[in-house]
Design an enzyme around this catalytic site. Sequence first.
Site, short mmCIF file in Angstrom:
data_model
loop_
_atom_site.label_atom_id
_atom_site.label_comp_id
_atom_site.label_asym_id
_atom_site.label_seq_id
_atom_site.Cartn_x
_atom_site.Cartn_y
_atom_site.Cartn_z
N PRO A 13 -17.06 48.44 62.26
CA PRO A 13 -17.85 48.85 61.65
C PRO A 13 -18.83 47.67 61.00
CG PRO A 13 -15.49 48.79 60.57
CD PRO A 13 -16.04 48.36 62.38
N ASN A 14 -20.46 47.61 60.71
CA ASN A 14 -21.43 46.88 60.23
C ASN A 14 -21.46 45.83 61.13
OD1 ASN A 14 -21.11 47.68 57.85
ND2 ASN A 14 -19.04 46.80 57.04
N ARG A 21 -28.16 39.23 58.78
CA ARG A 21 -28.13 38.69 57.15
C ARG A 21 -26.81 37.90 57.65
NH1 ARG A 21 -26.12 43.50 53.77
NH2 ARG A 21 -27.02 45.12 54.81
N TYR A 26 -22.31 34.24 60.95
CA TYR A 26 -21.83 35.24 61.97
C TYR A 26 -22.76 34.93 63.31
CZ TYR A 26 -19.03 38.43 59.36
OH TYR A 26 -18.17 38.77 58.42
N ASN A 77 -13.95 43.86 68.89
CA ASN A 77 -14.15 42.97 67.65
C ASN A 77 -13.66 44.48 67.40
OD1 ASN A 77 -14.62 42.01 65.59
ND2 ASN A 77 -16.74 40.34 65.80
N ALA A 80 -13.94 44.77 60.59
CA ALA A 80 -13.20 45.52 59.03
C ALA A 80 -11.59 45.86 59.70
CB ALA A 80 -13.87 45.30 57.65
N GLU A 101 -9.00 41.37 71.94
CA GLU A 101 -9.66 40.86 70.28
C GLU A 101 -10.45 40.34 70.54
OE1 GLU A 101 -6.54 40.97 67.61
OE2 GLU A 101 -8.20 40.82 65.46
N HIS A 103 -13.33 37.99 68.04
CA HIS A 103 -14.14 37.81 66.45
C HIS A 103 -15.32 36.59 66.97
CE1 HIS A 103 -10.98 41.03 64.36
NE2 HIS A 103 -9.49 39.68 65.10
N ARG A 110 -11.10 31.60 56.65
CA ARG A 110 -11.47 32.32 55.87
C ARG A 110 -10.99 33.25 54.78
NH1 ARG A 110 -15.99 36.97 58.66
NH2 ARG A 110 -16.06 37.35 56.04
O1 CA2 Z 1 -15.70 37.22 62.38
C1 CA2 Z 1 -15.61 38.70 62.95
O2 CA2 Z 1 -16.63 39.24 63.91
C2 CA2 Z 1 -15.37 40.26 61.89
O3 CA2 Z 1 -14.92 41.20 62.90
C3 CA2 Z 1 -16.63 40.13 61.39
C4 CA2 Z 1 -15.84 41.42 60.55
C5 CA2 Z 1 -15.40 41.32 59.54
O4 CA2 Z 1 -14.90 42.27 58.98
C6 CA2 Z 1 -14.02 40.37 60.38
O5 CA2 Z 1 -12.71 40.06 58.91
C7 CA2 Z 1 -14.42 39.42 61.12
C8 CA2 Z 1 -17.74 42.15 59.39
C9 CA2 Z 1 -18.52 42.35 60.76
C10 CA2 Z 1 -19.78 42.67 59.22
O6 CA2 Z 1 -20.79 42.08 60.12
C11 CA2 Z 1 -22.08 42.37 59.50
C12 CA2 Z 1 -23.48 41.14 60.13
C13 CA2 Z 1 -24.19 40.82 58.76
C14 CA2 Z 1 -24.58 41.44 58.22
C15 CA2 Z 1 -23.36 42.52 57.82
C16 CA2 Z 1 -22.17 42.15 57.99
#
Ligand code: CA2
Length: 156
Positions: A13-14, A21, A26, A77, A80, A101, A103, A110
Amino acid sequence: MAKAPKILLLNGPNLNMLGTRQPEVYGSATLADIEAMCHAHARGLGLALDFRQSNSEGEIVGWVQAAHGKNAGIVINPGAYSHTSVAILDALLAVEATIIEVHLSNIHRREAFRHHSYVSQAAHGVICGFGATGYLMALDGLARLIGGTKKDEKKV
Ligand code: CA2
């Protein structure tokens, strides 16, 4: 000629929001950028890549289930869902595939709730904190574990 091993690369997700953002967390690459990088890299490794993203836990579970007997490896990946999903863990434990896996961020630097990933229990390897490059590292690691069709790479 040997057939290229099939790799399923799943994004949770996301991750479709990448590049819009939080670039400080990221990176600035979009998911489409990462997909293009991964396809080029997989081709060089002799892997056949299927790259997907979903915001739905059930859809990801379904894709993992369908990989059984079809995909030699899975890169995931889980976003969340890493920190919440026993359902994705159970699906991964039931599939016969080598699982990596990945990330983008270093989840251990974090918030405490990101330090534990359910998915890691099913993973042969985990890569975090290298940004988009981590996806390429995951494909390299998979190719070494399962073997691509390119036999000219020197293994150190
Ligand atoms: O670091 C990673 O790749 C994560 O899997 C990314 C997830 C986070 O919940 C994990 O803890 C770590 C979140 C991805 C959300 O990505 C966004 C990117 C831009 C704007 C909003 C969300």
